[in-house]
Enzyme design. Structure first.
Site, short mmCIF file in Angstrom:
data_model
loop_
_atom_site.label_atom_id
_atom_site.label_comp_id
_atom_site.label_asym_id
_atom_site.label_seq_id
_atom_site.Cartn_x
_atom_site.Cartn_y
_atom_site.Cartn_z
N ASP A 55 -47.88 84.75 -60.71
CA ASP A 55 -47.14 85.26 -61.74
C ASP A 55 -45.28 85.10 -61.49
O ASP A 55 -45.49 85.30 -59.76
CB ASP A 55 -47.01 86.72 -62.77
CG ASP A 55 -47.02 87.02 -63.85
OD1 ASP A 55 -47.28 87.54 -64.49
OD2 ASP A 55 -46.03 85.98 -63.79
C1 GLC Z 1 -43.71 86.06 -67.28
C2 GLC Z 1 -45.38 86.19 -67.43
C3 GLC Z 1 -46.66 85.26 -67.68
C4 GLC Z 1 -45.30 83.55 -67.82
C5 GLC Z 1 -44.57 84.03 -66.64
C6 GLC Z 1 -43.66 82.69 -66.75
O1 GLC Z 1 -44.11 86.90 -66.44
O2 GLC Z 1 -46.01 87.62 -66.44
O3 GLC Z 1 -47.31 85.37 -67.94
O4 GLC Z 1 -46.68 82.46 -67.93
O5 GLC Z 1 -43.71 84.88 -65.89
O6 GLC Z 1 -42.51 82.60 -68.13
#
Ligand code: GLC
Length: 678
Positions: free
Chosen positions: A247
């Site tokens: 993430d």
């Molecule tokens: C965010 C989210 C994830 C997302 C990523 C990119 O913090 O937790 O679901 O795809 O970052 O934006």
């Protein structure tokens, strides 16, 4: 190792094995891997910027591009690139229609292709352990079986376009409070029976090409460096051949570079934090990880680059399309099937266009857009048909819209939560389970003024005890996408017969919810203990005998369905034999409509505690008035099994099982039993 160091012309590159789309993909992977220098390998393991990996021009490796989100493509944060705003995850789940999820996957992948990207950071499939999670709207359901079926079809749809799905967030990311550091303490049985199934099926049944590791810890270790979860479970046990991406920013909290590498994290996003080439090189020199592990991680990304056609001629790839009427019509269909008619006393709905002369339209969500301020899942549609627009269009010239409820034949209130901070939003959990006081006052005062008041609620479950007895009809609208207003007016005036069913239990009060026993169980401090184990959602309410406000699987129709003639192919099954259960469903009302026939099993006597019932099958069927259709389900040993922690395996115990066939988890219409003789 054969290394190409000098620049190669395009034609020369085309001759190299990895560029040859006629070769077996694994051959191409190995050829490409062997051409990479060590530093080029390192450079592939972290992002260049938000959505992109680093290109390697020398070998014609373009940047691998990925975008959010689970209900619409988002490329920028200003909406310069617009895209279809589909209903959010929980609304799509409320359709209980796997075919719609497949079509959704195809459509959103076409939009990813059209913006020149290769992966969609979706679906988000974390189990809705508490309705207070800020991302309940974005996820699908509380039930592992429904979660699995919808996830598999969504991933298949996305990847049918040679776009990678990135199933997230692995795993037990079930709250937003302290999301970067919280540790989810969860039993092996709960992992196996509740949290794993949809991820496992995404890999084993849909060949998901990417998994996003979660921010949080699971049983003491952060998701991105969790060797057991990634290397042992995902890869070795489940056979995952794709790559794990962190993430965004999740590796900031990781222990070390090597802990991520050894666990199996291929790609650190959005940019290098632990996978800094110089640190990687030092760690390799000190044997903190092996070249073999490095190569396995790299091959996973190369494999997916090949699967999405990164090296193939763009013209040979499935065509992209964005903001098309097809996609917008699909968004409307999902909204129409995802809305849930919770209550409809005296069949006040659907409204009769001829008999209704005056209608009052009220409420804070009547004319509010719902696509904004929702964190990473936000996307920017070319338009959003809000309830006011849809209803005004429908009434235009036929029904007078008046301001005051006392003048109106019927009053519609559009209220509920918003997709924004303080309500339904990523990064924080909801502060209150009840509606804002102003909304409660509006509802109670309006229904006093005009008993013919219909309430339409946006967002996710809220408590309703202040007014639910007085309001004759309630529709759960969720965040139903850019065509919500059209879909809602279709339902209100009967062009569309509602068929949505709740994918999540609506508790009467929050303390009835299994996660809300104490601080320890939610939100915890640095540790949150999943003491409820497998008793998530209706498993808890049913087993503990707690009456929900509206049960899992609940949803009314404008017609009635009669269930009859339940039959079992045999009364005993053994070993791997399967049992066929069939029944007839009759549309005994006046409207054509769709019914979701649900099948739950109950282990009458087992050596371990088990939920009172577990969803193991569902079928959505469309029937004209007086039409009858036969629905059948196949059950086998796997459907009867529970996970035994001592044996570390799934066990189907001998004995009697009940089969409950219902229109919801609490509205059981037929039941029968059979014996599993082991
Ligand atoms: C965010 C989210 C994830 C997302 C990523 C990119 O913090 O937790 O679901 O795809 O970052 O934006």
């Amino acid at each position: 190792m054969f290394v190409v160091s000098e620049e190669k012309s395009k034609d020369e590159l085309l001759k190299l094995a990895f560029m040859n789309s006629n070769l077996d993909i694994e051959e191409r992977v190995v050829d490409l891997l062997n051409r990479l220098t060590l530093h080029e390998k390192f450079s592939l393991m972290s992002g260049k910027r938000w959505w992109y990996t680093k290109p390697i021009e020398r070998l014609g490796i373009k940047s691998f591009a990925m975008h959010d989100g689970p209900h619409g493509v988002r490329v920028d944060n200003k909406g310069e690139i617009q895209s279809t705003y589909f209903p959010s995850g929980i609304c799509r789940a409320a359709t209980w229609n796997p075919e719609l999820s497949h079509k959704f996957g195809v459509a959103i992948a076409e939009e990813i292709r059209e913006v020149g990207a290769h992966m969609l950071l979706a679906p988000g499939i974390n189990i809705q352990r508490t309705p207070m999670c800020g991302r309940t709207f974005e996820y699908q359901t509380e039930d592992p079986f429904l979660n699995k079926i919808l996830t598999v079809e969504t991933v298949k749809g996305i990847q049918s376009q040679r776009i990678a799905a990135c199933v997230k967030h692995f795993i037990c990311n079930n709250q937003e409070t302290n999301r970067f550091t919280v540790n989810s303490e969860v039993s092996e049985r709960a992992l196996q029976e509740i949290y794993y199934p949809a991820f496992k099926a995404a890999i084993q049944e849909a060949d998901a090409w990417s998994i996003m590791s979660c921010y949080n810890k699971v049983n003491g270790t952060y998701g991105s460096e969790h060797e057991h979860l990634l290397r042992e479970v995902l890869m070795n046990e489940w056979g995952f051949r794709g790559f794990v991406v962190s993430d965004w920013g999740a590796t900031r909290t990781s222990t070390s570079t090597e802990s991520l590498m050894n666990a199996g994290l291929t790609l650190e996003m959005p940019t290098e934090n632990k996978y800094v080439p110089s640190i990687l090189e030092k760690a390799l020199d000190k044997n903190k990880f092996t070249e073999e592990i490095l190569n396995d991680n790299i091959k996973r990304l190369l494999r997916v680059m090949l699967l999405v056609g990164l090296f193939d001629d763009y013209s040979t790839l499935p065509k992209g399309s964005r903001n098309t009427s097809d996609h917008q019509n699909l968004a409307r269909r999902i909204a129409e099937e995802g809305m849930v008619l919770l209550k409809n006393e005296k069949n006040i709905l659907p409204l009769n266009m001829e008999k209704t002369k005056k209608i009052a339209l009220l409420g804070p969500m009547l004319n509010k857009r719902t696509y904004l301020e929702g964190g990473s899942s936000t996307n920017f549609p070319p338009y959003e048909i809000k309830p006011l627009e849809g209803l005004t269009e429908k009434c235009n010239g036929k029904i007078e819209i008046v301001d005051s409820p006392s003048e109106a034949d019927v009053t519609l209130i559009i209220a509920g939560l918003r997709h924004k901070r303080g309500m339904d939003v990523e990064g924080e959990d909801r502060k209150a389970f009840k509606l804002p006081t102003s909304q409660i006052e509006l509802i109670t005062s309006t229904v006093e003024e005009n008993p013919n008041t219909i309430l339409i609620l946006t967002g996710t479950p809220v408590s309703m005890h202040e007014w639910i007895e007085k309001v004759p009809a309630v529709i759960q609208l969720w965040y139903a996408g850019m065509e919500a207003g059209h879909a809602l007016s279709g339902i209100i005036f009967g062009d569309i017969n509602p068929s949505g069913k709740l994918p999540i239990t609506f508790p009467k009060k929050l303390s009835d919810s299994p996660a809300h026993v104490s601080e320890r169980t939610y939100p915890g401090d640095q540790n949150v203990f999943y003491d409820e184990g497998i008793y998530v959602g209706y498993r808890h309410f049913d087993t503990k005998g707690i009456e929900p406000l509206f049960p899992f699987g609940h949803g009314l129709s404008y017609t009635n369905f009669t269930y009859e003639n339940l039959k079992f192919s045999n009364k005993k099954i053994s070993g791997d034999e399967s049992l066929t259960i069939s029944l007839n469903v009759l549309n005994s009302g006046d409207y054509e409509g769709a019914e979701v026939v649900q099948l739950y099993i109950q282990d009458v006597k087992s050596s371990v505690e088990r939920p009172l019932k577990e969803l193991k099958g569902f079928k959505k069927i469309n029937l004209k008035p007086n039409e009858k259709s036969t629905v059948s389900f196949d059950l086998s040993k796997d459907d009867l099994s529970y996970y035994n922690e001592n044996l570390q395996n799934w066990i189907a115990e001998k004995g009697e099982f009940n089969v409950l066939i219902g229109s919801s988890s609490r509205d059981i219409r037929l039941q029968g039993n059979f014996e599993y003789i082991g």
